[in-house]
Design a protein around this motif. Structure first.
Motif, PDB file in Angstrom:
ATOM      1  N   PRO A   1      78.345  68.737  34.895  1.00 17.86           N
ATOM      2  CA  PRO A   1      78.044  69.801  35.865  1.00 17.86           C
ATOM      3  C   PRO A   1      76.527  69.916  36.061  1.00 17.86           C
ATOM      4  CG  PRO A   1      78.394  70.724  33.673  1.00 17.86           C
ATOM      5  CD  PRO A   1      78.436  69.230  33.525  1.00 17.86           C
ATOM      6  N   VAL A   2      76.087  70.125  37.297  1.00 15.33           N
ATOM      7  CA  VAL A   2      74.654  70.181  37.569  1.00 15.33           C
ATOM      8  C   VAL A   2      74.057  71.463  36.977  1.00 15.33           C
ATOM      9  CG1 VAL A   2      75.020  71.201  39.867  1.00 15.33           C
ATOM     10  CG2 VAL A   2      72.883  70.020  39.367  1.00 15.33           C
ATOM     11  N   THR A   3      72.880  71.323  36.364  1.00 13.11           N
ATOM     12  CA  THR A   3      72.209  72.477  35.746  1.00 13.11           C
ATOM     13  C   THR A   3      71.261  73.116  36.757  1.00 13.11           C
ATOM     14  OG1 THR A   3      72.239  71.263  33.658  1.00 13.11           O
ATOM     15  CG2 THR A   3      70.851  73.225  33.758  1.00 13.11           C
ATOM     16  N   LEU A   4      71.349  74.424  36.903  1.00 16.67           N
ATOM     17  CA  LEU A   4      70.484  75.119  37.853  1.00 16.67           C
ATOM     18  C   LEU A   4      69.063  75.232  37.318  1.00 16.67           C
ATOM     19  CD1 LEU A   4      72.841  78.084  38.858  1.00 16.67           C
ATOM     20  CD2 LEU A   4      72.446  75.932  40.096  1.00 16.67           C
ATOM     21  N   LEU A   5      68.078  75.015  38.211  1.00 17.37           N
ATOM     22  CA  LEU A   5      66.681  75.144  37.804  1.00 17.37           C
ATOM     23  C   LEU A   5      66.378  76.568  37.345  1.00 17.37           C
ATOM     24  CD1 LEU A   5      64.600  73.075  40.384  1.00 17.37           C
ATOM     25  CD2 LEU A   5      65.592  72.382  38.206  1.00 17.37           C
ATOM     26  N   SER A   6      67.031  77.547  37.959  1.00 21.15           N
ATOM     27  CA  SER A   6      66.765  78.937  37.566  1.00 21.15           C
ATOM     28  C   SER A   6      67.189  79.161  36.114  1.00 21.15           C
ATOM     29  CB  SER A   6      67.495  79.902  38.492  1.00 21.15           C
ATOM     30  OG  SER A   6      68.878  79.645  38.447  1.00 21.15           O
ATOM     31  N   PHE A   7      68.252  78.508  35.711  1.00 24.41           N
ATOM     32  CA  PHE A   7      68.696  78.594  34.311  1.00 24.41           C
ATOM     33  C   PHE A   7      67.665  77.935  33.398  1.00 24.41           C
ATOM     34  CE2 PHE A   7      70.700  76.413  30.746  1.00 24.41           C
ATOM     35  CZ  PHE A   7      71.301  77.467  30.071  1.00 24.41           C
ATOM     36  N   ILE A   8      67.204  76.748  33.780  1.00 25.37           N
ATOM     37  CA  ILE A   8      66.215  76.029  32.965  1.00 25.37           C
ATOM     38  C   ILE A   8      64.959  76.884  32.791  1.00 25.37           C
ATOM     39  CG2 ILE A   8      64.738  73.982  32.793  1.00 25.37           C
ATOM     40  CD1 ILE A   8      66.783  72.435  34.442  1.00 25.37           C
ATOM     41  N   ASP A   9      64.477  77.459  33.892  1.00 27.66           N
ATOM     42  CA  ASP A   9      63.219  78.199  33.815  1.00 27.66           C
ATOM     43  C   ASP A   9      63.338  79.472  32.983  1.00 27.66           C
ATOM     44  OD1 ASP A   9      61.696  76.310  35.091  1.00 27.66           O
ATOM     45  OD2 ASP A   9      62.191  77.067  37.081  1.00 27.66           O
ATOM     46  N   ARG A  10      64.455  80.152  33.073  1.00 31.38           N
ATOM     47  CA  ARG A  10      64.640  81.346  32.243  1.00 31.38           C
ATOM     48  C   ARG A  10      64.701  80.957  30.771  1.00 31.38           C
ATOM     49  NH1 ARG A  10      66.203  85.616  35.700  1.00 31.38           N
ATOM     50  NH2 ARG A  10      66.854  86.958  34.012  1.00 31.38           N
ATOM     51  N   PHE A  11      65.368  79.869  30.499  1.00 35.10           N
ATOM     52  CA  PHE A  11      65.464  79.381  29.131  1.00 35.10           C
ATOM     53  C   PHE A  11      64.071  79.039  28.589  1.00 35.10           C
ATOM     54  CE2 PHE A  11      66.012  76.166  25.889  1.00 35.10           C
ATOM     55  CZ  PHE A  11      67.073  76.654  25.147  1.00 35.10           C
ATOM     56  N   LEU A  12      63.274  78.348  29.405  1.00 30.47           N
ATOM     57  CA  LEU A  12      61.937  77.938  28.967  1.00 30.47           C
ATOM     58  C   LEU A  12      61.037  79.150  28.727  1.00 30.47           C
ATOM     59  CD1 LEU A  12      61.310  74.836  31.264  1.00 30.47           C
ATOM     60  CD2 LEU A  12      61.889  74.845  28.833  1.00 30.47           C
ATOM     61  N   VAL A  13      61.118  80.139  29.617  1.00 30.99           N
ATOM     62  CA  VAL A  13      60.308  81.349  29.450  1.00 30.99           C
ATOM     63  C   VAL A  13      60.646  82.001  28.108  1.00 30.99           C
ATOM     64  CG1 VAL A  13      60.019  83.728  30.252  1.00 30.99           C
ATOM     65  CG2 VAL A  13      59.883  81.838  31.880  1.00 30.99           C
ATOM     66  N   SER A  14      61.925  82.094  27.837  1.00 29.42           N
ATOM     67  CA  SER A  14      62.347  82.721  26.595  1.00 29.42           C
ATOM     68  C   SER A  14      61.818  81.945  25.383  1.00 29.42           C
ATOM     69  CB  SER A  14      63.867  82.810  26.572  1.00 29.42           C
ATOM     70  OG  SER A  14      64.276  83.457  25.409  1.00 29.42           O
ATOM     71  N   ASN A  15      61.920  80.626  25.421  1.00 28.92           N
ATOM     72  CA  ASN A  15      61.433  79.825  24.300  1.00 28.92           C
ATOM     73  C   ASN A  15      59.921  79.930  24.146  1.00 28.92           C
ATOM     74  OD1 ASN A  15      63.949  79.056  23.569  1.00 28.92           O
ATOM     75  ND2 ASN A  15      63.704  76.893  24.014  1.00 28.92           N
ATOM     76  N   GLU A  16      59.196  80.010  25.265  1.00 27.99           N
ATOM     77  CA  GLU A  16      57.748  80.197  25.184  1.00 27.99           C
ATOM     78  C   GLU A  16      57.443  81.527  24.512  1.00 27.99           C
ATOM     79  OE1 GLU A  16      55.356  78.067  25.915  1.00 27.99           O
ATOM     80  OE2 GLU A  16      56.731  76.561  26.729  1.00 27.99           O
ATOM     81  N   ALA A  17      58.191  82.557  24.906  1.00 26.26           N
ATOM     82  CA  ALA A  17      57.952  83.888  24.354  1.00 26.26           C
ATOM     83  C   ALA A  17      58.193  83.903  22.845  1.00 26.26           C
ATOM     84  CB  ALA A  17      58.834  84.915  25.050  1.00 26.26           C
ATOM     85  N   TYR A  18      59.144  83.098  22.398  1.00 22.95           N
ATOM     86  CA  TYR A  18      59.440  83.046  20.965  1.00 22.95           C
ATOM     87  C   TYR A  18      58.737  81.873  20.278  1.00 22.95           C
ATOM     88  CZ  TYR A  18      62.658  86.836  21.585  1.00 22.95           C
ATOM     89  OH  TYR A  18      63.182  88.060  21.856  1.00 22.95           O
ATOM     90  N   ARG A  19      57.822  81.242  21.012  1.00 23.23           N
ATOM     91  CA  ARG A  19      56.992  80.160  20.458  1.00 23.23           C
ATOM     92  C   ARG A  19      57.824  79.018  19.869  1.00 23.23           C
ATOM     93  NH1 ARG A  19      54.732  84.783  18.986  1.00 23.23           N
ATOM     94  NH2 ARG A  19      55.578  84.681  16.907  1.00 23.23           N
ATOM     95  N   VAL A  20      58.811  78.586  20.619  1.00 20.02           N
ATOM     96  CA  VAL A  20      59.606  77.439  20.189  1.00 20.02           C
ATOM     97  C   VAL A  20      59.337  76.292  21.165  1.00 20.02           C
ATOM     98  CG1 VAL A  20      61.894  76.582  19.630  1.00 20.02           C
ATOM     99  CG2 VAL A  20      61.399  79.014  19.373  1.00 20.02           C
ATOM    100  N   PRO A  21      58.700  75.216  20.686  1.00 14.52           N
ATOM    101  CA  PRO A  21      58.425  74.091  21.587  1.00 14.52           C
ATOM    102  C   PRO A  21      59.726  73.475  22.119  1.00 14.52           C
ATOM    103  CG  PRO A  21      57.665  73.606  19.351  1.00 14.52           C
ATOM    104  CD  PRO A  21      58.239  74.983  19.324  1.00 14.52           C
ATOM    105  N   THR A  22      59.760  73.220  23.403  1.00 10.74           N
ATOM    106  CA  THR A  22      61.007  72.772  24.029  1.00 10.74           C
ATOM    107  C   THR A  22      60.859  71.430  24.736  1.00 10.74           C
ATOM    108  OG1 THR A  22      61.532  75.091  24.422  1.00 10.74           O
ATOM    109  CG2 THR A  22      62.869  73.488  25.591  1.00 10.74           C
ATOM    110  N   THR A  23      61.854  70.583  24.557  1.00 12.71           N
ATOM    111  CA  THR A  23      61.944  69.305  25.257  1.00 12.71           C
ATOM    112  C   THR A  23      63.194  69.345  26.132  1.00 12.71           C
ATOM    113  OG1 THR A  23      60.900  68.130  23.423  1.00 12.71           O
ATOM    114  CG2 THR A  23      62.224  66.800  24.926  1.00 12.71           C
ATOM    115  N   ILE A  24      63.088  68.778  27.310  1.00 12.99           N
ATOM    116  CA  ILE A  24      64.251  68.733  28.196  1.00 12.99           C
ATOM    117  C   ILE A  24      64.906  67.360  28.103  1.00 12.99           C
ATOM    118  CG2 ILE A  24      64.957  68.777  30.634  1.00 12.99           C
ATOM    119  CD1 ILE A  24      62.698  70.890  30.976  1.00 12.99           C
TER     120      ILE A  24
END
Ligand SMILES: Nc1nc2c(ncn2[C@@H]2O[C@H](COP(=O)(O)OP(=O)(O)O)[C@@H](O)[C@H]2O)c(=O)[nH]1
Ligand SMILES: [Mg+2]
Ligand SMILES: [Zn+2]
Length: 305
Positions: A101-124
């Protein structure tokens, strides 16, 4: 005795200890009330103190050690309480698909913002490269470009052909990594590709279109070796932002953050102000329109809460 939480189910958890191996534990009543804002006081990845009962071979969690970090989601839309998905993670991998299933960019960006806020480095990770047609391959490259420009690493994988699996395995080594993503993107399949002995149940593709069928309901920690842990999480449908204030939002877009000091106004919202460094970078193509639009969307969504 201390141990690490490797699985949780309501008030039961499985704790890995040095002395007795994996022990079934319950939470002490007192613990439950202390962290009232979270629906789960103990999360996978937590280091805990337990009291072990030799007779029943079970334990009781009496203390949760201070967390290095944690990843959360809102329990439900508009809900104030949070659910801790995992604690003490070194890195986070967001698995996405450009097809089925295609992943929505809005989902990706919200996820990334949250990880930045919690200082968790993220790889896609863009998974299922083996089934992409020409158009979808282009979509995958566009996606790679959007997130590389934002400062994220992007990997391509296939759990079927093993493309990218060795690279991924090397990156995971010695770390505790979180695997997240919508249901059906291939989290369990990737973990199985990394270690066939895991034998994780993979979902049937047709289930995802029927919704509501989840093969992974609880977070679970799996080990590639003693020092390499991965956390398989239940498929996320939506992602409510937690603990990010509206006026801090731009700080959690790395490509915005590095430019904020160049905005003319210290309280620039980057929506319409003159001499805005973010808008300037958008206009010269250094910031992608997709990311910018999602910033605006998230910014404006604060008024809905
Ligand atoms: N062709 C192909 N299918 C995949 C790949 N990864 C996962 N799948 C399939 O996609 C479906 C969902 O995978 P699963 O791992 O259960 O997704 P999860 O919900 O994210 O854990 C299953 O039928 C998998 O076999 C891949 O790289 N290529
Ligand atoms: Mg799964
Ligand atoms: Zn600005």
């Amino acid at each position: 005795m201390t141990g690490k939480v490797i699985e949780t189910r309501g008030y039961h958890s499985l704790i890995r200890t040095y002395e007795y191996g994996d022990i079934n534990c319950i939470l002490q009543g007192k613990l439950r009330q202390e962290n009232i804002t979270s629906t789960n006081p103990v999360a996978v990845g937590d280091n805990v103190e337990i009291v072990y009962d030799e007779k029943t071979k079970t334990g009781s969690v009496i203390n949760v050690m201070e967390r290095k970090n944690y990843v959360v989601r809102r329990s439900a839309k508009l809900s104030k309480s949070i659910h801790i998905i995992a604690a003490n993670v070194d890195s986070s991998y967001l698995i996405v698909n450009v097809s089925k299933p295609v992943t929505l960019l809005s989902f990706i960006d919200r996820f990334l913002v949250s990880n930045e806020a919690y200082r968790v480095p993220t790889t896609i990770i863009i998974n299922k490269t083996d089934i992409l047609n020409k158009k979808e391959k282009e979509d995958a490259l566009i996606l790679e470009n959007i997130y590389q420009k934002a400062g994220y690493e992007v990997l391509f994988t296939s759990a079927k052909t093993n493309e990218g699996i060795d690279i991924l395995r090397n990156r995971l080594k010695g770390q505790t990594s979180l695997f997240s993503g919508n249901s059906g993107v291939g989290k369990s399949a990737l973990l199985n590709a990394l270690q066939p002995n895991f034998n994780l149940k993979e979902g049937n593709l047709s289930d995802f279109y029927q919704m509501g069928k989840h093969t992974t309901t609880f977070s679970k920690m799996l080990f590639l070796d003693k020092d390499t842990a991965m956390i398989d999480t239940p498929g996320l449908k939506a992602f409510g932002l937690v603990a990010v204030e509206k006026d801090e939002l731009a700080m959690y877009f790395p490509e915005f953050k590095s430019r904020l000091q160049d905005c003319k106004f210290y309280n620039c919202t980057h929506l319409h102000e003159p001499h805005c460094a973010v808008i300037a970078a958008l206009e010269n193509g250094e910031i992608s329109l997709e990311r910018y639009n999602n910033y605006v969307k998230i910014y404006e969504s604060y008024d809905e809460y």
